[in-house]
Design a protein around this motif. Sequence first.
Motif, PDB file in Angstrom:
ATOM      1  N   LEU A  74      11.705 -68.879 -57.467  1.00  0.00           N
ATOM      2  CA  LEU A  74      10.702 -69.283 -56.388  1.00  0.00           C
ATOM      3  C   LEU A  74      10.770 -68.121 -55.382  1.00  0.00           C
ATOM      4  O   LEU A  74      11.648 -67.592 -55.048  1.00  0.00           O
ATOM      5  CB  LEU A  74      10.782 -70.590 -56.245  1.00  0.00           C
ATOM      6  N   ARG A  81       9.358 -77.642 -52.203  1.00  0.00           N
ATOM      7  CA  ARG A  81       8.737 -76.427 -53.149  1.00  0.00           C
ATOM      8  C   ARG A  81       9.530 -76.827 -54.548  1.00  0.00           C
ATOM      9  O   ARG A  81       8.974 -76.684 -55.691  1.00  0.00           O
ATOM     10  CB  ARG A  81       8.830 -75.167 -52.669  1.00  0.00           C
ATOM     11  N   ASP A  84       8.193 -79.826 -56.099  1.00  0.00           N
ATOM     12  CA  ASP A  84       7.132 -79.665 -56.682  1.00  0.00           C
ATOM     13  C   ASP A  84       7.173 -78.971 -58.179  1.00  0.00           C
ATOM     14  O   ASP A  84       6.672 -79.277 -59.160  1.00  0.00           O
ATOM     15  CB  ASP A  84       6.180 -78.684 -55.818  1.00  0.00           C
ATOM     16  N   PHE A  85       8.091 -77.881 -58.115  1.00  0.00           N
ATOM     17  CA  PHE A  85       8.162 -77.166 -59.521  1.00  0.00           C
ATOM     18  C   PHE A  85       8.703 -78.024 -60.601  1.00  0.00           C
ATOM     19  O   PHE A  85       8.089 -77.962 -61.641  1.00  0.00           O
ATOM     20  CB  PHE A  85       9.267 -75.784 -59.239  1.00  0.00           C
ATOM     21  N   ALA A  88       6.081 -80.219 -61.831  1.00  0.00           N
ATOM     22  CA  ALA A  88       5.195 -79.261 -62.496  1.00  0.00           C
ATOM     23  C   ALA A  88       5.907 -79.193 -64.228  1.00  0.00           C
ATOM     24  O   ALA A  88       4.785 -79.375 -65.017  1.00  0.00           O
ATOM     25  CB  ALA A  88       4.620 -78.032 -61.995  1.00  0.00           C
ATOM     26  N   GLU A  92       4.815 -80.394 -68.489  1.00  0.00           N
ATOM     27  CA  GLU A  92       4.596 -79.344 -69.263  1.00  0.00           C
ATOM     28  C   GLU A  92       5.559 -79.812 -70.607  1.00  0.00           C
ATOM     29  O   GLU A  92       6.659 -79.850 -70.959  1.00  0.00           O
ATOM     30  CB  GLU A  92       5.234 -77.889 -69.010  1.00  0.00           C
ATOM     31  N   ARG A 125      -0.331 -70.880 -67.523  1.00  0.00           N
ATOM     32  CA  ARG A 125      -0.383 -72.161 -66.957  1.00  0.00           C
ATOM     33  C   ARG A 125       0.672 -72.499 -66.069  1.00  0.00           C
ATOM     34  O   ARG A 125       0.161 -72.913 -64.926  1.00  0.00           O
ATOM     35  CB  ARG A 125      -0.936 -73.075 -68.139  1.00  0.00           C
ATOM     36  N   ALA A 126       1.867 -72.354 -66.469  1.00  0.00           N
ATOM     37  CA  ALA A 126       2.878 -73.062 -65.596  1.00  0.00           C
ATOM     38  C   ALA A 126       3.598 -72.080 -64.672  1.00  0.00           C
ATOM     39  O   ALA A 126       4.301 -72.710 -63.992  1.00  0.00           O
ATOM     40  CB  ALA A 126       3.943 -73.464 -66.830  1.00  0.00           C
ATOM     41  N   GLN A 130       0.902 -70.604 -60.580  1.00  0.00           N
ATOM     42  CA  GLN A 130       1.697 -71.196 -59.171  1.00  0.00           C
ATOM     43  C   GLN A 130       2.187 -70.260 -58.252  1.00  0.00           C
ATOM     44  O   GLN A 130       2.610 -69.156 -58.643  1.00  0.00           O
ATOM     45  CB  GLN A 130       2.737 -71.999 -59.827  1.00  0.00           C
ATOM     46  N   ARG A 131       1.380 -70.406 -57.276  1.00  0.00           N
ATOM     47  CA  ARG A 131       1.794 -69.424 -56.034  1.00  0.00           C
ATOM     48  C   ARG A 131       3.156 -69.304 -55.747  1.00  0.00           C
ATOM     49  O   ARG A 131       3.549 -67.974 -55.090  1.00  0.00           O
ATOM     50  CB  ARG A 131       0.830 -69.751 -54.924  1.00  0.00           C
ATOM     51  N   ASN A 132       4.084 -70.133 -56.012  1.00  0.00           N
ATOM     52  CA  ASN A 132       5.530 -70.070 -55.439  1.00  0.00           C
ATOM     53  C   ASN A 132       6.469 -69.349 -56.528  1.00  0.00           C
ATOM     54  O   ASN A 132       7.444 -69.305 -56.058  1.00  0.00           O
ATOM     55  CB  ASN A 132       5.892 -71.578 -55.159  1.00  0.00           C
ATOM     56  N   VAL A 133       5.801 -69.030 -57.594  1.00  0.00           N
ATOM     57  CA  VAL A 133       6.771 -68.413 -58.640  1.00  0.00           C
ATOM     58  C   VAL A 133       6.707 -66.804 -58.345  1.00  0.00           C
ATOM     59  O   VAL A 133       5.796 -66.152 -58.552  1.00  0.00           O
ATOM     60  CB  VAL A 133       6.256 -68.741 -60.050  1.00  0.00           C
TER      61      VAL A 133
END
Length: 153
Positions: A74, A81, A84-85, A88, A92, A125-126, A130-133
Motif C-alpha cells: 500500500l 488504511r 480498509d484494505f 475490501a 472478495e 476490481r480489487a 483502489q487508490r491506496n494500492v
Amino acid sequence: MEELDEIDRRILAILQNDATLTNQELAGRVHVSAPTCLRRVRRLVEAGVIEKQVAIVSPEKVGAGLTGIVEVTLDVQAAERLADFEAAMAGERAVTQCYRVSTGPDFVLVVQVPDMAAYHELVHRAFTAQRNVRNVRTFFSVHRSKFDTRVAL
C-alpha cells in the motif's frame, strides 16, 4: 479458557482429520464418554478454539483451479488504511486467505480463480481500482506439493 489438556488435544487432532465423525465415534476414539466428549467439543467451540467445521473442496474440480499468491504493498500504511484494505479483501470471494505481514509487502493473499481472465478482473476490481494500492506482485502455482489445514498441537 483454561489450558488445553490431553483429552482436548486428542479431540482437536481427530477433528482436524475428520470433522464428520458422530459424537459417539469421536468419544470412542478419544476414550471418553459421549456426554463428556460433547461437553468438551461445545466448550472448544464456545471458546473459539474450534473456529468452524467445513468441507475442503478441490478447486480444480469446481472450476477454480488457478491459485495465485499475491503480494500487495500500500502507499499509506496507517491503521485505518490497512483495515480498509482488509475489509475490501474480506468481501472478495476469490480471496481465500489474507495476511498482514511484516518486512516486505503489507499483505500476502491467496486467491483461487478459474482462469487468467478471472484473475485480471480481480486485479482490476480489487487492486487497481483502489487508490491506496501501490504494488501488486503475483506468483501462480504450477504444482501444489502440500496443502494442510491442521494446526500442530
